[in-house]
Scaffold this motif. Structure first.
Motif, PDB file in Angstrom:
ATOM      1  N   GLY A 108       0.819  -1.211   0.000  1.00 42.80           N
ATOM      2  CA  GLY A 108       0.000   0.000   0.000  1.00 42.80           C
ATOM      3  C   GLY A 108       0.851   1.257   0.000  1.00 42.80           C
ATOM      4  N   THR A 109       1.984   1.217   0.706  1.00 43.89           N
ATOM      5  CA  THR A 109       2.888   2.365   0.730  1.00 43.89           C
ATOM      6  C   THR A 109       3.497   2.592  -0.653  1.00 43.89           C
ATOM      7  OG1 THR A 109       3.346   1.992   3.074  1.00 43.89           O
ATOM      8  CG2 THR A 109       4.914   3.370   1.870  1.00 43.89           C
ATOM      9  N   HIS A 110       3.869   1.504  -1.327  1.00 46.11           N
ATOM     10  CA  HIS A 110       4.369   1.643  -2.703  1.00 46.11           C
ATOM     11  C   HIS A 110       3.291   2.243  -3.612  1.00 46.11           C
ATOM     12  CE1 HIS A 110       8.390   0.009  -2.574  1.00 46.11           C
ATOM     13  NE2 HIS A 110       7.959  -0.950  -1.786  1.00 46.11           N
ATOM     14  N   ALA A 111       2.045   1.883  -3.390  1.00 42.01           N
ATOM     15  CA  ALA A 111       0.951   2.455  -4.188  1.00 42.01           C
ATOM     16  C   ALA A 111       0.821   3.960  -3.920  1.00 42.01           C
ATOM     17  CB  ALA A 111      -0.370   1.738  -3.890  1.00 42.01           C
ATOM     18  N   VAL A 112       0.988   4.377  -2.669  1.00 39.95           N
ATOM     19  CA  VAL A 112       0.934   5.809  -2.334  1.00 39.95           C
ATOM     20  C   VAL A 112       2.083   6.541  -3.029  1.00 39.95           C
ATOM     21  CG1 VAL A 112       1.144   7.500  -0.460  1.00 39.95           C
ATOM     22  CG2 VAL A 112      -0.270   5.463  -0.144  1.00 39.95           C
ATOM     23  N   ILE A 113       3.268   5.955  -3.006  1.00 42.77           N
ATOM     24  CA  ILE A 113       4.423   6.565  -3.671  1.00 42.77           C
ATOM     25  C   ILE A 113       4.156   6.684  -5.173  1.00 42.77           C
ATOM     26  CG2 ILE A 113       6.859   6.193  -4.282  1.00 42.77           C
ATOM     27  CD1 ILE A 113       7.179   4.980  -1.415  1.00 42.77           C
ATOM     28  N   ALA A 114       3.574   5.646  -5.759  1.00 42.94           N
ATOM     29  CA  ALA A 114       3.230   5.687  -7.187  1.00 42.94           C
ATOM     30  C   ALA A 114       2.204   6.784  -7.464  1.00 42.94           C
ATOM     31  CB  ALA A 114       2.699   4.328  -7.644  1.00 42.94           C
ATOM     32  N   ASP A 115       1.206   6.908  -6.588  1.00 40.24           N
ATOM     33  CA  ASP A 115       0.188   7.954  -6.753  1.00 40.24           C
ATOM     34  C   ASP A 115       0.803   9.352  -6.697  1.00 40.24           C
ATOM     35  OD1 ASP A 115      -1.811   6.063  -6.973  1.00 40.24           O
ATOM     36  OD2 ASP A 115      -2.552   6.334  -4.912  1.00 40.24           O
ATOM     37  N   GLU A 118       6.367   9.290  -7.567  1.00 40.34           N
ATOM     38  CA  GLU A 118       7.753   9.251  -7.107  1.00 40.34           C
ATOM     39  C   GLU A 118       8.361   7.848  -7.057  1.00 40.34           C
ATOM     40  OE1 GLU A 118       8.974  12.911  -4.611  1.00 40.34           O
ATOM     41  OE2 GLU A 118       7.529  11.764  -3.405  1.00 40.34           O
ATOM     42  N   THR A 119       7.805   6.931  -7.827  1.00 39.33           N
ATOM     43  CA  THR A 119       8.342   5.569  -7.817  1.00 39.33           C
ATOM     44  C   THR A 119       9.807   5.546  -8.243  1.00 39.33           C
ATOM     45  OG1 THR A 119       6.165   4.608  -8.184  1.00 39.33           O
ATOM     46  CG2 THR A 119       8.062   3.248  -8.785  1.00 39.33           C
ATOM     47  N   ARG A 120      10.164   6.289  -9.271  1.00 38.99           N
ATOM     48  CA  ARG A 120      11.568   6.294  -9.726  1.00 38.99           C
ATOM     49  C   ARG A 120      12.494   6.868  -8.663  1.00 38.99           C
ATOM     50  NH1 ARG A 120      12.001   8.314 -15.773  1.00 38.99           N
ATOM     51  NH2 ARG A 120      14.175   8.013 -15.229  1.00 38.99           N
ATOM     52  N   SER A 121      12.061   7.896  -7.962  1.00 39.56           N
ATOM     53  CA  SER A 121      12.882   8.461  -6.877  1.00 39.56           C
ATOM     54  C   SER A 121      13.085   7.430  -5.776  1.00 39.56           C
ATOM     55  CB  SER A 121      12.223   9.706  -6.289  1.00 39.56           C
ATOM     56  OG  SER A 121      12.197  10.743  -7.221  1.00 39.56           O
ATOM     57  N   TYR A 122      12.016   6.727  -5.442  1.00 42.77           N
ATOM     58  CA  TYR A 122      12.123   5.684  -4.418  1.00 42.77           C
ATOM     59  C   TYR A 122      13.097   4.589  -4.876  1.00 42.77           C
ATOM     60  CZ  TYR A 122      11.341   1.677  -1.557  1.00 42.77           C
ATOM     61  OH  TYR A 122      11.570   0.602  -0.743  1.00 42.77           O
ATOM     62  N   GLN A 123      12.970   4.150  -6.111  1.00 40.11           N
ATOM     63  CA  GLN A 123      13.827   3.078  -6.620  1.00 40.11           C
ATOM     64  C   GLN A 123      15.292   3.497  -6.623  1.00 40.11           C
ATOM     65  OE1 GLN A 123      11.796   2.442 -10.353  1.00 40.11           O
ATOM     66  NE2 GLN A 123      10.537   0.776  -9.500  1.00 40.11           N
ATOM     67  N   ARG A 124      15.569   4.750  -6.984  1.00 43.15           N
ATOM     68  CA  ARG A 124      16.957   5.253  -6.940  1.00 43.15           C
ATOM     69  C   ARG A 124      17.504   5.181  -5.524  1.00 43.15           C
ATOM     70  NH1 ARG A 124      15.312   9.008 -10.752  1.00 43.15           N
ATOM     71  NH2 ARG A 124      14.865  10.576  -9.186  1.00 43.15           N
ATOM     72  N   LEU A 125      16.705   5.633  -4.564  1.00 43.76           N
ATOM     73  CA  LEU A 125      17.145   5.599  -3.169  1.00 43.76           C
ATOM     74  C   LEU A 125      17.383   4.155  -2.714  1.00 43.76           C
ATOM     75  CD1 LEU A 125      17.378   7.342  -0.398  1.00 43.76           C
ATOM     76  CD2 LEU A 125      15.199   6.236   0.063  1.00 43.76           C
ATOM     77  N   ALA A 126      16.474   3.266  -3.052  1.00 36.26           N
ATOM     78  CA  ALA A 126      16.571   1.870  -2.611  1.00 36.26           C
ATOM     79  C   ALA A 126      17.799   1.171  -3.177  1.00 36.26           C
ATOM     80  CB  ALA A 126      15.311   1.111  -3.000  1.00 36.26           C
ATOM     81  N   ARG A 127      18.287   1.615  -4.341  1.00 39.31           N
ATOM     82  CA  ARG A 127      19.471   0.996  -4.966  1.00 39.31           C
ATOM     83  C   ARG A 127      20.783   1.554  -4.438  1.00 39.31           C
ATOM     84  NH1 ARG A 127      16.336   1.622  -9.815  1.00 39.31           N
ATOM     85  NH2 ARG A 127      17.582   3.465 -10.292  1.00 39.31           N
TER      86      ARG A 127
END
Length: 178
Positions: A108-115, A118-127
Motif C-alpha cells: 500500500g505504501t508503494h501504491a501511495v508513492i506511485a500515486d 515518485e516511484t523512480r525516486s524511491y527506486q533510486r534511493l533503494a538501490r
C-alpha cells in the motif's frame, strides 16, 4: 474559540497526520478547541510543556512522541511539574512513519508513492549502497525523510490511504483522549 487542549507533537508531519485522521473520522480539532502544536523536535518538549502544561493555565496537555525519545519527553514534562503518566501522551513504536507504513502495508505504501509520481525516486534511493541491504520498511521510512517537505506530504497521503480500522494505535488513542 481559544484552545482548551494543547497537543504537542514533534513536527509538522505529526500534526498533518493527526489532522488528516481526525478529518477522516469526521472531527474538526480546531472547532473542538484542540490546538496541535509542532515543537520542532522532541528536545523542545521542556519549553513547550513549561509554557502550556503547568496546572492553573486551564489547558489540558496531550501529545505524541517516538518511543526511542521517551526519556527526552519524560524530562521535558518533569520540568513543567508533570509526569508522562499524568498526561495523555502516546508513543509511536519507532516513529510516526513506521506506524503509517505498518498500517498501510508495504504494498500500500508503494501504491501511495506511485500515486505521488515518485516511484523512480524511491527506486533510486533503494538501490543506493547505504540502503541496498535494509529491510523494505526501513527504506520506505528513509524515503519519507530524504527530501524537505516529503514527510508532511506523505503523512497526509498515507492517512488518506489507510483503512480506518487499521489506523495507528497512538493516533487513535490520542484522538480518543482529546
Amino acid at each position: 474559540m481559544p484552545p482548551r487542549t494543547v497537543v504537542l507533537v514533534e513536527g509538522r508531519s505529526d500534526r498533518t497526520a493527526l489532522h488528516a485522521l481526525a478529518t477522516r473520522l469526521g472531527r474538526d480539532l480546531r472547532a473542538e478547541g484542540v490546538e496541535v502544536l509542532p515543537m520542532g523536535g522532541v528536545t523542545n518538549t521542556r519549553t513547550f510543556a513549561t509554557h502550556y502544561g503547568p496546572p492553573g493555565l486551564g489547558l489540558r496537555l496531550a501529545g505524541l512522541y517516538d518511543e526511542p525519545d521517551q526519556e527526552h519527553v519524560r524530562r521535558g514534562l518533569a520540568a513543567a511539574g508533570l509526569s508522562l503518566e499524568s498526561v495523555d501522551f502516546f508513543a509511536c513504536h519507532v516513529d510516526l512513519e513506521d506506524e503509517l507504513v505498518r498500517a498501510v502495508g508495504v504494498a500500500g505504501t508503494h501504491a501511495v508513492i506511485a500515486d505521488q509520481g515518485e516511484t523512480r525516486s524511491y527506486q533510486r534511493l533503494a538501490r543506493m549502497p547505504a540502503q541496498r541491504d535494509w529491510p523494505e520498511d526501513a527504506v520506505l521510512r528513509r524515503f519519507f525523510t530524504s527530501q524537505s517537505g516529503r514527510k508532511e506530504r506523505y503523512a497526509a497521503a498515507m492517512v488518506d490511504a489507510l483503512d480506518l480500522d487499521r489506523a495507528p494505535s497512538p493516533l487513535r488513542r490520542l484522538l480518543a483522549a482529546v
